[in-house]
Motif scaffolding. Structure first.
Motif, PDB file in Angstrom:
ATOM      1  N   ALA A  94      30.894   4.455  48.521  1.00  0.00           N
ATOM      2  CA  ALA A  94      29.799   4.582  49.574  1.00  0.00           C
ATOM      3  C   ALA A  94      28.456   4.332  48.656  1.00  0.00           C
ATOM      4  O   ALA A  94      27.418   3.983  49.235  1.00  0.00           O
ATOM      5  N   ASN A  95      28.530   4.977  47.396  1.00  0.00           N
ATOM      6  CA  ASN A  95      27.269   4.896  46.550  1.00  0.00           C
ATOM      7  C   ASN A  95      26.958   3.366  46.400  1.00  0.00           C
ATOM      8  O   ASN A  95      25.686   2.961  46.501  1.00  0.00           O
ATOM      9  N   ALA A 107      27.965   0.750  48.217  1.00  0.00           N
ATOM     10  CA  ALA A 107      27.463   0.022  49.340  1.00  0.00           C
ATOM     11  C   ALA A 107      26.053   0.464  49.968  1.00  0.00           C
ATOM     12  O   ALA A 107      25.235  -0.480  50.450  1.00  0.00           O
ATOM     13  N   GLN A 108      25.712   1.527  49.647  1.00  0.00           N
ATOM     14  CA  GLN A 108      24.352   2.092  50.121  1.00  0.00           C
ATOM     15  C   GLN A 108      23.284   1.573  49.049  1.00  0.00           C
ATOM     16  O   GLN A 108      22.036   0.971  49.399  1.00  0.00           O
ATOM     17  N   GLU A 160      24.039  -2.052  52.589  1.00  0.00           N
ATOM     18  CA  GLU A 160      24.858  -1.891  53.529  1.00  0.00           C
ATOM     19  C   GLU A 160      24.499  -1.153  54.632  1.00  0.00           C
ATOM     20  O   GLU A 160      23.615  -0.286  54.698  1.00  0.00           O
ATOM     21  N   GLU A 173      24.505   1.803  57.636  1.00  0.00           N
ATOM     22  CA  GLU A 173      24.997   2.873  57.700  1.00  0.00           C
ATOM     23  C   GLU A 173      26.306   3.187  58.006  1.00  0.00           C
ATOM     24  O   GLU A 173      27.229   4.027  57.646  1.00  0.00           O
ATOM     25  N   THR A 179      28.760   0.945  57.603  1.00  0.00           N
ATOM     26  CA  THR A 179      29.679   0.541  56.490  1.00  0.00           C
ATOM     27  C   THR A 179      29.585   1.353  55.472  1.00  0.00           C
ATOM     28  O   THR A 179      30.803   1.817  54.760  1.00  0.00           O
ATOM     29  N   VAL A 180      28.535   2.017  55.033  1.00  0.00           N
ATOM     30  CA  VAL A 180      28.466   3.190  53.960  1.00  0.00           C
ATOM     31  C   VAL A 180      29.308   4.461  54.471  1.00  0.00           C
ATOM     32  O   VAL A 180      30.143   4.891  53.807  1.00  0.00           O
ATOM     33  N   CYS A 194      33.226   3.618  54.001  1.00  0.00           N
ATOM     34  CA  CYS A 194      33.482   3.397  52.541  1.00  0.00           C
ATOM     35  C   CYS A 194      33.596   5.002  52.092  1.00  0.00           C
ATOM     36  O   CYS A 194      34.507   5.043  51.333  1.00  0.00           O
ATOM     37  N   HIS A 210      33.458  -2.993  48.199  1.00  0.00           N
ATOM     38  CA  HIS A 210      32.898  -1.770  47.538  1.00  0.00           C
ATOM     39  C   HIS A 210      33.745  -0.758  46.911  1.00  0.00           C
ATOM     40  O   HIS A 210      33.732   0.245  46.087  1.00  0.00           O
ATOM     41  N   PHE A 254      24.521  11.455  51.367  1.00  0.00           N
ATOM     42  CA  PHE A 254      25.257  11.090  52.429  1.00  0.00           C
ATOM     43  C   PHE A 254      25.367  11.997  53.644  1.00  0.00           C
ATOM     44  O   PHE A 254      26.059  11.694  55.035  1.00  0.00           O
TER      45      PHE A 254
END
Length: 247
Positions: A87-88, A90-91, A95, A97, A99-100, A103, A195, A211
């Motif tokens: 997620a980190n 992707a962020q 990307e 939110e 998509t984050v 992930c 990711h 997040f």
């Protein structure tokens, strides 16, 4: 009754044959796994890469547990760090939110069961996230076996270590990939794989706090708590809450 007489060579051959049979049985017993490889890591299963994780005492869950509580009190540290890194990544790369969030949640089922973890994870979150997010989580499992040069995704070397050289995914995996390839949300699932496998950075240990707002905006937390809202997937969350229940 006449006793059967054997030469010393016959007795030696018989003894050798008996010892070989015993050796074969011992070797087979040693190779018999104590747990199936698909067992979830919360229940003592190995990591997908074959590493053991120590099991310790579990803290009690709140009366109305949230997804954040599961990250902090039930998901195993190995999977938490991996999902946070995904997620980190992707962020950081801009990307959306959704998509984050995908992930952040894509591997939650590995704590429960590793077999078809994409399908399990998607089902677990389906009542609480958008259709796009659950669809992406479901299909990332199949997509990860198939390269996509357009986004720089190649077949992972790690999968050669896990599955072996020349591994061919099961037909249902290939069918899911081919269906997803034509879908309007294909790239949502594809970016999880990007990711997912390119997120590992030595010494980088993201926390969940960045997040929290994303979760708040895109995860519909039930007021009764995950596992107690009467949804079709409540039992899956309860299995994580009470993993020591014998029945």
């Amino acid at each position: 009754m006449e006793v059967e007489r054997k030469t010393s060579e016959e007795r030696a051959d018989a003894l050798e044959e008996k010892m070989m049979k015993q050796l074969h049985v011992s070797a087979a017993a040693a190779q018999t796994p104590k747990l199936r490889r698909g067992t979830g890591v919360l229940f003592g299963g190995l990591t997908p890469g074959g590493l053991p994780l120590a099991l310790g005492a579990l803290a009690a869950m709140p009366t109305r547990p949230t997804i954040v509580d599961f990250f902090k009190l039930r998901f195993m540290p190995h999977t938490v760090n991996h999902m946070l890194q995904s997620a980190n990544d992707a962020q950081k790369k801009g990307e959306s939110e959704e998509t984050v969030l995908a992930c952040l949640l894509h591997d939650i089922a590995v704590n429960l069961i590793k077999v078809d973890h994409g399908w399990w994870a998607a089902q677990m979150v389906e009542p609480y996230v958008s259709e796009k997010v659950s669809w992406a989580i479901r299909h990332h499992q199949a997509l990860r076996f198939f390269p996509d040069p357009s986004v720089g995704y190649g077949y992972p070397q790690r999968y050669i270590q896990i599955f072996g050289e020349g591994y061919v995914p099961e037909p249902y995996i290939k069918a899911a990939y081919e269906q997803a390839r034509k879908h309007k949300w294909y790239m949502e699932a594809r970016m999880i794989t990007v990711h997912d496998l390119y997120a590992f950075e030595p010494g980088v240990n993201p926390t969940l706090e960045p997040f929290i707002d994303v979760i708040g905006r895109h995860f519909k937390q039930p007021k009764e708590g995950l596992g107690f809202d009467g949804s079709p997937v409540a039992h899956m969350w309860r299995s994580l809450i009470y993993p020591d229940n014998p029945l």
